[in-house]
Design a protein around this motif. Sequence first.
Motif, PDB file in Angstrom:
ATOM      1  N   THR A  13       1.032  -1.516  -0.095  1.00 19.06           N
ATOM      2  CA  THR A  13      -0.117   0.035  -0.088  1.00 19.06           C
ATOM      3  C   THR A  13       0.446   0.825  -0.040  1.00 19.06           C
ATOM      4  O   THR A  13       2.298   0.948   0.479  1.00 19.06           O
ATOM      5  CB  THR A  13      -0.713   0.456   0.942  1.00 19.06           C
ATOM      6  OG1 THR A  13      -1.924   1.436   1.489  1.00 19.06           O
ATOM      7  CG2 THR A  13      -0.293   0.570   2.104  1.00 19.06           C
ATOM      8  N   THR A  15       2.070   5.333   1.879  1.00 15.84           N
ATOM      9  CA  THR A  15       1.451   6.507   3.041  1.00 15.84           C
ATOM     10  C   THR A  15      -0.171   7.277   3.551  1.00 15.84           C
ATOM     11  O   THR A  15      -0.340   7.161   1.946  1.00 15.84           O
ATOM     12  CB  THR A  15       2.874   7.230   3.248  1.00 15.84           C
ATOM     13  OG1 THR A  15       4.085   5.850   3.025  1.00 15.84           O
ATOM     14  CG2 THR A  15       2.306   7.905   4.233  1.00 15.84           C
ATOM     15  N   GLY A  16      -0.392   6.892   4.369  1.00 13.78           N
ATOM     16  CA  GLY A  16      -1.478   7.541   4.800  1.00 13.78           C
ATOM     17  C   GLY A  16      -2.599   6.731   3.772  1.00 13.78           C
ATOM     18  O   GLY A  16      -4.159   7.472   4.491  1.00 13.78           O
ATOM     19  N   LYS A  17      -2.563   5.954   3.220  1.00 20.15           N
ATOM     20  CA  LYS A  17      -3.705   4.792   2.878  1.00 20.15           C
ATOM     21  C   LYS A  17      -4.414   4.054   4.013  1.00 20.15           C
ATOM     22  O   LYS A  17      -3.964   2.596   4.227  1.00 20.15           O
ATOM     23  CB  LYS A  17      -3.498   4.403   1.652  1.00 20.15           C
ATOM     24  CG  LYS A  17      -5.084   3.824   1.152  1.00 20.15           C
ATOM     25  CD  LYS A  17      -4.977   3.045  -0.073  1.00 20.15           C
ATOM     26  CE  LYS A  17      -6.388   2.368  -1.312  1.00 20.15           C
ATOM     27  NZ  LYS A  17      -5.961   1.986  -2.166  1.00 20.15           N
ATOM     28  N   LYS A  18      -5.491   4.181   4.609  1.00 21.50           N
ATOM     29  CA  LYS A  18      -6.275   3.395   5.930  1.00 21.50           C
ATOM     30  C   LYS A  18      -6.495   1.825   5.056  1.00 21.50           C
ATOM     31  O   LYS A  18      -6.807   1.561   3.626  1.00 21.50           O
ATOM     32  CB  LYS A  18      -7.098   3.983   6.687  1.00 21.50           C
ATOM     33  CG  LYS A  18      -7.889   2.917   7.129  1.00 21.50           C
ATOM     34  CD  LYS A  18      -8.931   3.518   7.829  1.00 21.50           C
ATOM     35  CE  LYS A  18      -9.965   2.896   8.887  1.00 21.50           C
ATOM     36  NZ  LYS A  18     -10.643   3.731   9.043  1.00 21.50           N
ATOM     37  N   LEU A  19      -5.368   1.034   6.365  1.00 19.57           N
ATOM     38  CA  LEU A  19      -5.987  -0.415   5.843  1.00 19.57           C
ATOM     39  C   LEU A  19      -6.859  -0.625   7.170  1.00 19.57           C
ATOM     40  O   LEU A  19      -6.210  -0.639   7.966  1.00 19.57           O
ATOM     41  CB  LEU A  19      -4.813  -0.686   5.042  1.00 19.57           C
ATOM     42  CG  LEU A  19      -3.614  -0.804   6.310  1.00 19.57           C
ATOM     43  CD1 LEU A  19      -3.359  -2.202   6.352  1.00 19.57           C
ATOM     44  CD2 LEU A  19      -1.741  -1.111   5.172  1.00 19.57           C
ATOM     45  N   GLU A  79      -4.720   3.256  10.360  1.00 19.35           N
ATOM     46  CA  GLU A  79      -5.200   4.110   9.573  1.00 19.35           C
ATOM     47  C   GLU A  79      -4.405   5.453   8.741  1.00 19.35           C
ATOM     48  O   GLU A  79      -5.355   6.663   8.021  1.00 19.35           O
ATOM     49  CB  GLU A  79      -5.681   6.069  10.710  1.00 19.35           C
ATOM     50  CG  GLU A  79      -6.907   4.618  12.377  1.00 19.35           C
ATOM     51  CD  GLU A  79      -7.837   5.472  11.929  1.00 19.35           C
ATOM     52  OE1 GLU A  79      -8.231   5.928  11.190  1.00 19.35           O
ATOM     53  OE2 GLU A  79      -8.525   4.912  12.381  1.00 19.35           O
ATOM     54  N   SER A  80      -3.250   5.983   9.583  1.00 21.69           N
ATOM     55  CA  SER A  80      -2.364   6.483   8.253  1.00 21.69           C
ATOM     56  C   SER A  80      -1.355   5.711   8.314  1.00 21.69           C
ATOM     57  O   SER A  80      -0.040   5.845   8.656  1.00 21.69           O
ATOM     58  CB  SER A  80      -2.509   7.686   8.228  1.00 21.69           C
ATOM     59  OG  SER A  80      -1.465   8.568   7.729  1.00 21.69           O
TER      60      SER A  80
END
Lengths: 114, 113
Positions: A13, A15-19, A79-80
Amino acid sequence: EAQVTQNPRYLITVTGKKLTVTCSQNMNHEYMSWYRQDPGLGLRQIYYSMNVEVTDKGDVPEGYKVSRKEKRNFPLILESPSPNQTSLYFCASSLWGGSSYEQYFGPGTRLTVT
Amino acid sequence: QKEVEQDPGPLSVPEGAIVSLNCTYSNSAFQYFMWYRQYSRKGPELLMYTYSSGNKEDGRFTAQVDKSSKYISLFIRDSQPSDSATYLCAMSVWGGSQGNLIFGKGTKLSVKP
């Protein structure tokens, strides 16, 4: 078959994309836990849960969230995500907190954050 | 000083050898001492656990705890290629009232046929 399952097994993924990494056990265990494993640092506990709606921080909780709304599930939420969260993650469970010396581990989720 | 110290190896031995794996620790409150085995690309699995001091034997495996020296060992007799894995020691205060296991970094063992 008694087991701990994790999904996904591999995730790349940005950086910053919630998973969310899911964890589920079919052994009716009360205690569940998340670990990360890094070369040279070993296994470190992120969060644990003694039972439904009871969670607490482990040794490295920064940047992570968890919830325990059902006994069988214990999702790990980033979250980020940041690149320093690139790691191999394991979920584990045991019958109850007092027997947490005997933990059953899932197969692991390898996360890469770019 | 780290709470749990474990030599990462790698350790390579011929089939049939006796293997000795060790950990030292600093927290005298630890009561449970575990050895987990982790095969490549798998999650750790509990091999043995010992409560307080003493020895415990299970087949080819023997776990020893010396609380006075803060030292634990795992011995593998008649080692087999199938024993090739990373061995993690782990400790907790008691059963883990807070569920907190402290792991060593693991020793990678290779048993050559």
